[in-house]
Design an enzyme around this catalytic site. Sequence first.
Site, PDB file in Angstrom:
ATOM      1  N   ASP A  85     -60.496  -2.560 -69.887  1.00 27.95           N
ATOM      2  CA  ASP A  85     -60.915  -1.495 -68.965  1.00 27.95           C
ATOM      3  C   ASP A  85     -60.329  -1.730 -67.571  1.00 27.95           C
ATOM      4  O   ASP A  85     -61.069  -1.904 -66.591  1.00 27.95           O
ATOM      5  CB  ASP A  85     -62.454  -1.460 -68.907  1.00 27.95           C
ATOM      6  CG  ASP A  85     -62.977  -0.187 -68.246  1.00 27.95           C
ATOM      7  OD1 ASP A  85     -62.261   0.832 -68.259  1.00 27.95           O
ATOM      8  OD2 ASP A  85     -64.104  -0.208 -67.722  1.00 27.95           O
TER       9      ASP A  85
ATOM     10  N   ALA B 234     -71.836  -1.553 -55.302  1.00 26.89           N
ATOM     11  CA  ALA B 234     -71.480  -0.717 -56.465  1.00 26.89           C
ATOM     12  C   ALA B 234     -72.714  -0.579 -57.345  1.00 26.89           C
ATOM     13  O   ALA B 234     -73.548  -1.483 -57.425  1.00 26.89           O
ATOM     14  CB  ALA B 234     -70.333  -1.348 -57.255  1.00 26.89           C
TER      15      ALA B 234
ATOM     16  N   VAL C   8     -74.217  -4.208 -57.985  1.00 25.73           N
ATOM     17  CA  VAL C   8     -73.627  -5.407 -57.391  1.00 25.73           C
ATOM     18  C   VAL C   8     -73.973  -5.483 -55.913  1.00 25.73           C
ATOM     19  O   VAL C   8     -73.897  -4.486 -55.186  1.00 25.73           O
ATOM     20  CB  VAL C   8     -72.092  -5.410 -57.572  1.00 25.73           C
ATOM     21  CG1 VAL C   8     -71.486  -6.666 -56.965  1.00 25.73           C
ATOM     22  CG2 VAL C   8     -71.726  -5.301 -59.047  1.00 25.73           C
TER      23      VAL C   8
ATOM     24  N   ALA D 299     -73.753   1.098 -61.351  1.00 22.03           N
ATOM     25  CA  ALA D 299     -73.283   1.716 -62.593  1.00 22.03           C
ATOM     26  C   ALA D 299     -74.452   1.833 -63.553  1.00 22.03           C
ATOM     27  O   ALA D 299     -75.597   1.510 -63.214  1.00 22.03           O
ATOM     28  CB  ALA D 299     -72.142   0.904 -63.190  1.00 22.03           C
ATOM     29  N   SER D 300     -74.155   2.280 -64.767  1.00 21.87           N
ATOM     30  CA  SER D 300     -75.226   2.582 -65.715  1.00 21.87           C
ATOM     31  C   SER D 300     -75.934   1.341 -66.228  1.00 21.87           C
ATOM     32  O   SER D 300     -77.086   1.407 -66.643  1.00 21.87           O
ATOM     33  CB  SER D 300     -74.652   3.369 -66.902  1.00 21.87           C
ATOM     34  OG  SER D 300     -73.615   2.639 -67.524  1.00 21.87           O
TER      35      SER D 300
END
Length: 592
Positions: free
Chosen positions: A349, A195, A202, A197-198
């Site tokens: 979240d 993964a 991972v 993201a910003s």
Amino acid sequence: GGGKGGEGGERPPTPPLNPPGGGLQGSAPRPRKGSRTVSRGTFTQTREDVMEEEAQRAAKSAAVAMPYDPQEAERVYSMRTVDVWKRDMEISVPFTAFLGKVILDFERGVEKQNRKARAKEFRAIIANLGPAFIKAGQALSSRPDLLPPEYLAELQKLQDNVPPFPNEEAFAILEKELGVPMGDVFDRVEPVPVAAASIGQVYKGFLKTGEAVAIKVQRPECEGLIAMDIYILRQLSGALSKLIKLLRRDLDLQSVVEEFGKLIYEEIDYLQEGRNAEKFAELYGGSRDVYVPRIYWRLTRRKVLTMEWIDGVRITSPTLSGTDKSKMVRNLVQCSLRQMLENGFFHADPHGGNLLAMSDGRLAYLDFGMMSEVEPFQRYGILEAVVHMVNRDFRSLCQLYVRLGFIPEGTNIEPIEQALSNALPDVLGASVEDFNIASVISELGDIMYKFPFTLPPYYTAIVRCLGVLEGLALQADGSFRIINNAYPYIASRVLTDRNLQKPLRLMVFDAEGHVRWTRLEDLIQNAAETDDWDVRQAASLFSEFVLRGPNSKVIRSNLASDLTSMVDSIGLETYHFALSNPPPLPSLPSLP
């Protein structure tokens, strides 16, 4: 936002990978593959466990890496004028041009007509400005007091997925943070990130002792880029507030920026995320339906987080049966309600990427960067608001909003009360198709944008959480409605929590003190559906309320009158039944 960390920003000593052993107590875990054992009196621990406990103690006592400090940011960035000026232009030019278009729309009387198109432009601007703005846009998507619904809907589409950064950079950060070569602690790390993201990405890895782990590594220069962007946004907030006043909106953007700065600074501290995970595990890990992965503290630092690898599938996966999906969704909603309304520490979240369905039926939570807390008086305020909505008592709801600080004291609440009455459906009478969280949030959002509401961080976190929950639930089970699943829990709390006697009175008794028998029966039937329904506690509290609660004399008198009427009614019905169904007369003996 993240949970609360320690005071100050001084970096604590980095816990060593091989700390000296101390006098530890407790039961001995089973030695792991390839591990060395260390004797501790009457039991034996692996050397890795000794190291883990040392690292855990150091991490728990560590301060938040860089608590947000506007004055410190001013000192640092006032000396980097060229860098700040270049970034300032990248930010201010598109925003100023955009606001100019919106002001022109207002002047021409076409703002509402063009609002959807402008909202798409706004999302595109934010998406192109980097991680701080993506996070800010996601936070704004649950602020109906700041933006109209069309903008909120567009900002909810912001994706945090970005291309991964090179492995060479990621592994260099990993080794720098841990202070040793990767090969000393990891047997192997898979080369393709699972993964990105910003803020980080991972990898799946394997320890020398055999365990599979998830390794989260922060993006290079992420901390510095976010710090500069927040500094510039704070500098721009005054000018932007003046422009927004031309749109007849009076907003304190500087306080909004500072609130966001505090939250994102905590999110980029992976030690804080680890502490959040441990607190979450302490509160909810004992549930038979929930699983919280273990944090490997000796391999966790400010920019690196190592946790147990979880095998599972998303709860929307086609590999799950419809029954399993429905079960997972119910578990998720019930756990979330307890997080928000019982302990007050909740995962803010819960989107599909942060949850996994495990093969044993448990729901695993993964990411603990975005957490929020609700104080006890705020939790009871939320439950009281639900009761007012059920009763359609919008004057009391407005008064509650004033008491909670959502509406300034002295505000004329009559137009707000009327707007709520017109906008919100009859909670008990609406069909599941007409009543859902998204529609309520949308209707409330319109009102909160129109009137002078100011929403506190915990409330916006709850709004975001409920919106994400319902969206995920509907993906997994199209017939699922959160309100149907949540109402039994709320009924159980109202009937068994002595701190909720006011909501109980409002729910069960009318203005004259008479019991609403149908409502009471409905509450009991719903409460009985929960696993922890305590009928004795409910009976005890109800009796206490009737005997010693507010207006208890009037209530007892009305209760006696109601019961007498019931007995009389039963007696009359029995009498009329006897008249209409007389028993047959006994036959007389025949005369000789």
